[in-house]
Scaffold this motif. Sequence first.
Motif, mmCIF file in Angstrom:
data_model
loop_
_atom_site.group_PDB
_atom_site.id
_atom_site.type_symbol
_atom_site.label_atom_id
_atom_site.label_comp_id
_atom_site.label_asym_id
_atom_site.label_seq_id
_atom_site.Cartn_x
_atom_site.Cartn_y
_atom_site.Cartn_z
ATOM 1 N N UNK A 109 0.855 -1.063 -0.095
ATOM 2 C CA UNK A 109 0.117 0.033 0.085
ATOM 3 C C UNK A 109 0.918 1.159 -0.114
ATOM 4 N N UNK A 110 0.398 2.245 -0.530
ATOM 5 C CA UNK A 110 1.118 3.513 -0.728
ATOM 6 C C UNK A 110 1.688 4.011 0.506
ATOM 7 N N UNK A 111 0.928 3.983 1.650
ATOM 8 C CA UNK A 111 1.298 4.734 2.756
ATOM 9 C C UNK A 111 2.524 3.938 3.383
ATOM 10 N N UNK A 112 2.329 2.642 3.466
ATOM 11 C CA UNK A 112 3.566 1.635 3.933
ATOM 12 C C UNK A 112 4.672 1.845 2.994
ATOM 13 N N UNK A 113 4.451 1.908 1.763
ATOM 14 C CA UNK A 113 5.697 2.273 0.730
ATOM 15 C C UNK A 113 6.454 3.162 1.113
ATOM 16 N N UNK A 114 5.723 4.353 1.498
ATOM 17 C CA UNK A 114 6.324 5.693 1.543
ATOM 18 C C UNK A 114 7.027 5.762 2.833
ATOM 19 N N UNK A 115 6.385 5.242 3.757
ATOM 20 C CA UNK A 115 7.042 5.144 5.231
ATOM 21 C C UNK A 115 8.401 4.589 4.908
ATOM 22 N N UNK A 116 8.418 3.370 4.340
ATOM 23 C CA UNK A 116 9.755 2.633 4.102
ATOM 24 C C UNK A 116 10.581 3.293 3.319
ATOM 25 N N UNK A 117 10.083 3.888 2.115
ATOM 26 C CA UNK A 117 10.950 4.724 1.484
ATOM 27 C C UNK A 117 11.493 5.869 2.329
ATOM 28 N N UNK A 118 11.003 6.357 3.035
ATOM 29 C CA UNK A 118 11.700 7.701 3.908
ATOM 30 C C UNK A 118 12.675 7.110 4.945
#
Lengths: 240, 218
Positions: A109-118
């Motif tokens: 999911x987008x939110x999870x992917x973005x958190x991991x990306x950060x």
Amino acid sequence: MISVKNLKKSFGDNEVLKDISLEVKPQEVVVVIGPSGSGKSTFIRCLNLLESVTGGHVYVTGKDLTDKKTNINEIRKEVGMVFQHFNLFPHKTILENITLAPMNVRGIKKQEAEEKAMVLLKKVGLADKAKAYPDSLSGGQKQRVAIARALAMEPKVMLFDEPTSALDPEMVGEVLEVMKQLAKDGMTMIVVTHEMGFAREVGDRVIFMDNGYIVEENEPVELFSNPQHERTKAFLSKVL
Amino acid sequence: MDFRTDIIVDYMPFFIKGTLLTLGLSLAGIFIGLILGLLIGLGKMSTNKLVRFPFVWYVNFFRGTPLLVQILLIHFGIVPLFMSPSNPIVSAIIALSLNASAYIAEIFRAGIQSIDKGQMEAARSLGMSHVQAMKLVILPQAVKRMIPPLGNEFIVLLKDSSLAAIIAAPELMYWGRAAQGQYIRVWEPYITVAAIYLVLTLSLTYLMNYVERRMKTE
């Protein structure tokens, strides 16, 4: 982790890889050195089938890439690759560059992917660039993003194809620093490079390739201080 | 020289009707041409020679023969096979779409092939399928580069729709010729028609420039 058996690769009549065999254990860092045209880039590109293989076998996490039944996309999820020219997606922000594959290939999911990306961006020291586009970054920054992008897929192996060769000299250090940290964290890595210092310091094993063959392989200290083959000696005397 | 504006005023309702049909023909040609063009462009990029062959010759034929000939062939040869009597508007739309799709196919192909191959490699190395890489990485970048040549093609298409006058499709040029025939006057009808075409193509130019700017800032 990776097992190469009698790998051969030709472009038309030109045989670039003649008979390469190699075993890479988990958490090992293997550095491939050699003169231009020795086949080292072609070799590393065969390990995720960016180049088709002419003969022999390549096993990655136990699966034979040369077997037609193997789904190459499944293998590539586990094999991260960093290119000489970064190959960031210029139409996407840094954050989108990193989340694109996890979201579309792994279905995260987008939110999870973005958190991991950060988290990954912090790790490579570029958290403040998340919303920027690749064009606004320096070469060293681009390459660190490219590393973060590959890591976002949580690969089991990372391939580096001359990751510092297109960089200005003063930016080489920051990229090597990220790679050193990655090695320390226990990542299995295969690195094609001209950075002999990196090979000596980080490599568990150094492979010297010439003319489509592995001429010599040894622990870095041994290989650099006591090369066995004339060809290796000649090469090292020029680059060290 | 006297200039009889009354001819223009008399014919204005027809010129307006004709302009609307010209726009309709062009929009239909652009729309169908884009869809067909994308398919033909992709077909032409196939690595399989046999698959590529029909697409290559499709482009060769429609780009290599005059549109006027194509219009006549389609109107008097092809359309009568399934429509009697053949409708000139239908024939014009078919001819313009097929012709435009050949050029648009080449624009698509050039746009896609202009993207550095490292982009495809990076996408594939992350585990994306070929289709995913095309959709998420290659096409969004390629489309930006296709905008200027596509704008060019749309303008050519709009002007070429005037050839439909030859099969009596009542578009702008048709009414220009009708006025010329009725009054035996050259300047008034043709200058008016030319001016209307110019307004249309200039509007299209500004529209495409706007689209181009929008995509750049993104």
